[in-house]
Motif scaffolding. Sequence first.
Motif, PDB file in Angstrom:
ATOM      1  N   GLU A 177     -40.537 -62.993  55.782  1.00 45.19           N
ATOM      2  CA  GLU A 177     -39.092 -63.755  55.291  1.00 45.19           C
ATOM      3  C   GLU A 177     -37.988 -63.059  56.318  1.00 45.19           C
ATOM      4  O   GLU A 177     -36.913 -63.499  56.370  1.00 45.19           O
ATOM      5  CB  GLU A 177     -38.876 -63.598  54.052  1.00 45.19           C
ATOM      6  N   THR A 178     -38.035 -61.870  56.673  1.00 44.00           N
ATOM      7  CA  THR A 178     -36.759 -61.126  57.146  1.00 44.00           C
ATOM      8  C   THR A 178     -36.973 -61.090  58.739  1.00 44.00           C
ATOM      9  O   THR A 178     -36.147 -60.425  59.395  1.00 44.00           O
ATOM     10  CB  THR A 178     -36.755 -59.701  56.544  1.00 44.00           C
ATOM     11  N   ALA A 179     -37.867 -61.607  59.441  1.00 46.71           N
ATOM     12  CA  ALA A 179     -38.342 -61.965  60.585  1.00 46.71           C
ATOM     13  C   ALA A 179     -37.172 -62.412  61.466  1.00 46.71           C
ATOM     14  O   ALA A 179     -36.799 -63.381  60.900  1.00 46.71           O
ATOM     15  CB  ALA A 179     -39.838 -62.363  60.963  1.00 46.71           C
ATOM     16  N   LYS A 180     -36.934 -62.085  62.735  1.00 48.74           N
ATOM     17  CA  LYS A 180     -35.961 -62.437  63.517  1.00 48.74           C
ATOM     18  C   LYS A 180     -36.604 -62.907  64.718  1.00 48.74           C
ATOM     19  O   LYS A 180     -37.619 -62.489  65.259  1.00 48.74           O
ATOM     20  CB  LYS A 180     -34.942 -61.604  63.732  1.00 48.74           C
ATOM     21  N   VAL A 181     -35.891 -63.915  65.564  1.00 52.35           N
ATOM     22  CA  VAL A 181     -36.318 -64.374  66.992  1.00 52.35           C
ATOM     23  C   VAL A 181     -36.643 -63.025  67.773  1.00 52.35           C
ATOM     24  O   VAL A 181     -35.816 -62.073  67.780  1.00 52.35           O
ATOM     25  CB  VAL A 181     -35.317 -65.317  67.532  1.00 52.35           C
ATOM     26  N   GLY A 182     -37.873 -62.914  68.376  1.00 52.90           N
ATOM     27  CA  GLY A 182     -38.417 -61.866  69.181  1.00 52.90           C
ATOM     28  C   GLY A 182     -39.050 -60.837  68.203  1.00 52.90           C
ATOM     29  O   GLY A 182     -39.826 -59.819  69.094  1.00 52.90           O
ATOM     30  N   ASP A 183     -39.000 -60.969  67.057  1.00 51.39           N
ATOM     31  CA  ASP A 183     -39.847 -59.913  66.371  1.00 51.39           C
ATOM     32  C   ASP A 183     -41.530 -60.405  66.256  1.00 51.39           C
ATOM     33  O   ASP A 183     -41.644 -61.280  66.336  1.00 51.39           O
ATOM     34  CB  ASP A 183     -39.461 -59.921  64.783  1.00 51.39           C
ATOM     35  N   LYS A 184     -42.035 -59.386  66.334  1.00 49.21           N
ATOM     36  CA  LYS A 184     -43.798 -59.393  66.441  1.00 49.21           C
ATOM     37  C   LYS A 184     -44.205 -58.741  65.078  1.00 49.21           C
ATOM     38  O   LYS A 184     -44.100 -57.462  65.019  1.00 49.21           O
ATOM     39  CB  LYS A 184     -44.165 -58.786  67.550  1.00 49.21           C
ATOM     40  N   LEU A 185     -44.983 -59.499  64.269  1.00 51.73           N
ATOM     41  CA  LEU A 185     -45.588 -58.899  63.310  1.00 51.73           C
ATOM     42  C   LEU A 185     -47.087 -58.883  63.207  1.00 51.73           C
ATOM     43  O   LEU A 185     -47.853 -60.089  63.505  1.00 51.73           O
ATOM     44  CB  LEU A 185     -44.981 -59.726  61.879  1.00 51.73           C
ATOM     45  N   VAL A 186     -47.890 -57.753  62.956  1.00 48.27           N
ATOM     46  CA  VAL A 186     -49.323 -57.796  62.974  1.00 48.27           C
ATOM     47  C   VAL A 186     -49.594 -58.469  61.511  1.00 48.27           C
ATOM     48  O   VAL A 186     -49.182 -58.102  60.595  1.00 48.27           O
ATOM     49  CB  VAL A 186     -49.744 -56.063  63.055  1.00 48.27           C
ATOM     50  N   GLU A 282     -58.383 -46.672  64.648  1.00 50.85           N
ATOM     51  CA  GLU A 282     -57.800 -46.995  65.922  1.00 50.85           C
ATOM     52  C   GLU A 282     -58.212 -48.279  66.431  1.00 50.85           C
ATOM     53  O   GLU A 282     -57.543 -49.078  67.153  1.00 50.85           O
ATOM     54  CB  GLU A 282     -57.923 -45.842  66.952  1.00 50.85           C
ATOM     55  N   ARG A 283     -59.550 -48.294  66.499  1.00 56.19           N
ATOM     56  CA  ARG A 283     -60.302 -49.697  67.038  1.00 56.19           C
ATOM     57  C   ARG A 283     -59.878 -50.818  66.071  1.00 56.19           C
ATOM     58  O   ARG A 283     -59.709 -51.938  66.610  1.00 56.19           O
ATOM     59  CB  ARG A 283     -62.011 -49.347  67.143  1.00 56.19           C
ATOM     60  N   ASN A 284     -59.766 -50.590  64.741  1.00 53.20           N
ATOM     61  CA  ASN A 284     -59.241 -51.614  63.778  1.00 53.20           C
ATOM     62  C   ASN A 284     -57.742 -52.049  64.115  1.00 53.20           C
ATOM     63  O   ASN A 284     -57.669 -53.341  63.914  1.00 53.20           O
ATOM     64  CB  ASN A 284     -59.339 -51.316  62.438  1.00 53.20           C
ATOM     65  N   GLU A 285     -57.254 -51.098  64.352  1.00 51.73           N
ATOM     66  CA  GLU A 285     -55.711 -51.448  64.702  1.00 51.73           C
ATOM     67  C   GLU A 285     -55.287 -51.909  66.244  1.00 51.73           C
ATOM     68  O   GLU A 285     -54.389 -52.818  66.379  1.00 51.73           O
ATOM     69  CB  GLU A 285     -54.614 -50.299  64.494  1.00 51.73           C
ATOM     70  N   ASN A 286     -56.385 -51.793  67.028  1.00 47.61           N
ATOM     71  CA  ASN A 286     -56.169 -52.515  68.231  1.00 47.61           C
ATOM     72  C   ASN A 286     -56.663 -53.750  68.321  1.00 47.61           C
ATOM     73  O   ASN A 286     -56.214 -54.744  68.951  1.00 47.61           O
ATOM     74  CB  ASN A 286     -56.971 -51.596  69.452  1.00 47.61           C
ATOM     75  N   ARG A 287     -57.860 -54.325  67.331  1.00 47.76           N
ATOM     76  CA  ARG A 287     -58.208 -55.547  67.476  1.00 47.76           C
ATOM     77  C   ARG A 287     -57.618 -56.286  66.319  1.00 47.76           C
ATOM     78  O   ARG A 287     -57.669 -56.069  65.235  1.00 47.76           O
ATOM     79  CB  ARG A 287     -59.901 -55.519  67.101  1.00 47.76           C
ATOM     80  N   ARG A 288     -56.639 -56.984  66.847  1.00 43.36           N
ATOM     81  CA  ARG A 288     -55.566 -57.555  65.828  1.00 43.36           C
ATOM     82  C   ARG A 288     -55.140 -58.933  66.249  1.00 43.36           C
ATOM     83  O   ARG A 288     -55.446 -59.213  67.413  1.00 43.36           O
ATOM     84  CB  ARG A 288     -54.469 -56.579  65.696  1.00 43.36           C
ATOM     85  N   VAL A 289     -54.384 -59.738  65.495  1.00 39.77           N
ATOM     86  CA  VAL A 289     -53.631 -60.988  65.510  1.00 39.77           C
ATOM     87  C   VAL A 289     -52.184 -60.574  65.172  1.00 39.77           C
ATOM     88  O   VAL A 289     -51.837 -60.065  64.204  1.00 39.77           O
ATOM     89  CB  VAL A 289     -54.216 -62.121  65.028  1.00 39.77           C
ATOM     90  N   GLU A 290     -51.245 -61.046  66.045  1.00 40.56           N
ATOM     91  CA  GLU A 290     -49.914 -60.702  66.162  1.00 40.56           C
ATOM     92  C   GLU A 290     -49.221 -62.278  65.959  1.00 40.56           C
ATOM     93  O   GLU A 290     -49.528 -62.811  66.875  1.00 40.56           O
ATOM     94  CB  GLU A 290     -49.298 -59.691  66.993  1.00 40.56           C
ATOM     95  N   ILE A 291     -48.132 -62.040  65.334  1.00 40.48           N
ATOM     96  CA  ILE A 291     -47.081 -63.339  65.287  1.00 40.48           C
ATOM     97  C   ILE A 291     -45.702 -62.988  65.765  1.00 40.48           C
ATOM     98  O   ILE A 291     -45.053 -62.133  65.356  1.00 40.48           O
ATOM     99  CB  ILE A 291     -46.939 -63.872  64.014  1.00 40.48           C
ATOM    100  N   LEU A 292     -45.537 -63.867  67.030  1.00 37.47           N
ATOM    101  CA  LEU A 292     -44.292 -63.635  67.535  1.00 37.47           C
ATOM    102  C   LEU A 292     -43.203 -64.671  67.181  1.00 37.47           C
ATOM    103  O   LEU A 292     -43.636 -65.854  67.267  1.00 37.47           O
ATOM    104  CB  LEU A 292     -44.267 -63.455  69.104  1.00 37.47           C
ATOM    105  N   ILE A 293     -42.118 -64.512  66.745  1.00 38.18           N
ATOM    106  CA  ILE A 293     -41.175 -65.295  66.092  1.00 38.18           C
ATOM    107  C   ILE A 293     -40.556 -65.964  67.361  1.00 38.18           C
ATOM    108  O   ILE A 293     -39.662 -65.293  68.135  1.00 38.18           O
ATOM    109  CB  ILE A 293     -40.142 -64.935  65.239  1.00 38.18           C
ATOM    110  N   LEU A 294     -40.546 -67.289  67.820  1.00 31.81           N
ATOM    111  CA  LEU A 294     -39.806 -67.900  68.999  1.00 31.81           C
ATOM    112  C   LEU A 294     -38.558 -68.342  68.484  1.00 31.81           C
ATOM    113  O   LEU A 294     -37.708 -68.326  69.457  1.00 31.81           O
ATOM    114  CB  LEU A 294     -40.726 -68.882  69.674  1.00 31.81           C
ATOM    115  N   GLU A 295     -38.628 -69.257  67.540  1.00 36.54           N
ATOM    116  CA  GLU A 295     -37.360 -69.972  67.096  1.00 36.54           C
ATOM    117  C   GLU A 295     -37.308 -69.764  65.645  1.00 36.54           C
ATOM    118  O   GLU A 295     -38.633 -69.700  64.817  1.00 36.54           O
ATOM    119  CB  GLU A 295     -37.317 -71.539  67.206  1.00 36.54           C
ATOM    120  N   ASN A 296     -36.120 -69.770  65.172  1.00 36.52           N
ATOM    121  CA  ASN A 296     -36.045 -69.992  63.406  1.00 36.52           C
ATOM    122  C   ASN A 296     -34.955 -70.440  62.931  1.00 36.52           C
ATOM    123  O   ASN A 296     -34.042 -70.993  63.939  1.00 36.52           O
ATOM    124  CB  ASN A 296     -36.191 -68.577  62.594  1.00 36.52           C
TER     125      ASN A 296
END
Length: 296
Positions: A177-186, A282-296
């Motif tokens: 909800e508070t993510a801005k353009v350019g923010d990346k969330l795991v 550390e392995r679990n944190e490296n194997r991940r999917v992230e969401i990059l906010i492109l537009e809002n």
Amino acid sequence: MKYVLLLFGLLLSAQEKASFYFDFDQDTFNPKQNELFMSWLNKDQNREILVINGYCDWYGTFDYNDTLAYKRINTVQEQLKTKVNSSIFFSENLKIKGFGERVQTRKERRYNRRVDVFYKVLPPKIVEKQVVYDDPVVYTGQIISREPEISDNDEIIKVPDTDDLIDPVGLYKNPYETAKVGDKLVMNNLYFYDRSGIFVPESLPVMEELLQFMVAHPKVKIEIQGHICCQLGEDPEDIALVRAIAVHNYLVANDIDDTRLQYKSFGSTQPIHKIPEKNEKERNENRRVEILILEN
């Protein structure tokens, strides 16, 4: 004294959730569930109804289950109206939503045949002592005193434990909800079966969280980024890409426009922890999917 009053006010304003269950392909309660619903409805408690959501299992078409979800909502809403102006009050901002089968929150389909009611207990109200019932099928606010014995052919609907049915939604914040353009969330707690793009059932609430954000914000565009752990260099099986595509396909299957979505694999080129990792955490944190906010 001021601290006590403040704490008391916070407790009174806390939101709760009650879940009511239906038999397969039915939009009215069976006798047992009707008894449980009426017991909840007739509690000596003033409540403001904030949200009513309806769900179905995955049998049937989308259109059929969408209609069935709203029929179940109507059953609950009509019963609530019988107590309006006495102990039940509908919020001016009441939200009603039928999800049909589009959002699955339980692995067993019987748990998805339900209506969730989010409500707030209105002050002033003295907190009642919690009641214990011998019956193993319970509703929000009760305690299970023994485990039910259910055979494979038994159609009794077992409601999840009380703790599972109470959701302090007033304290919950969707991380997007508070993510801005350019923010990346795991996407924390998003897990797949080994070497695949198939979600484990426990990951579905994480997907639902992203889906709800995308539905609520129709102008948002995102890039889904896949990462792997453990090995430097190429991703020979394209596991990171497969998992990014899996998230993409889930959103598209739930009516998110494909033009709002991009996906990309970074393999092991952007690890959070240096490879080789020191431990499984550390392995679990490296194997991940992230969401990059492109537009809002």
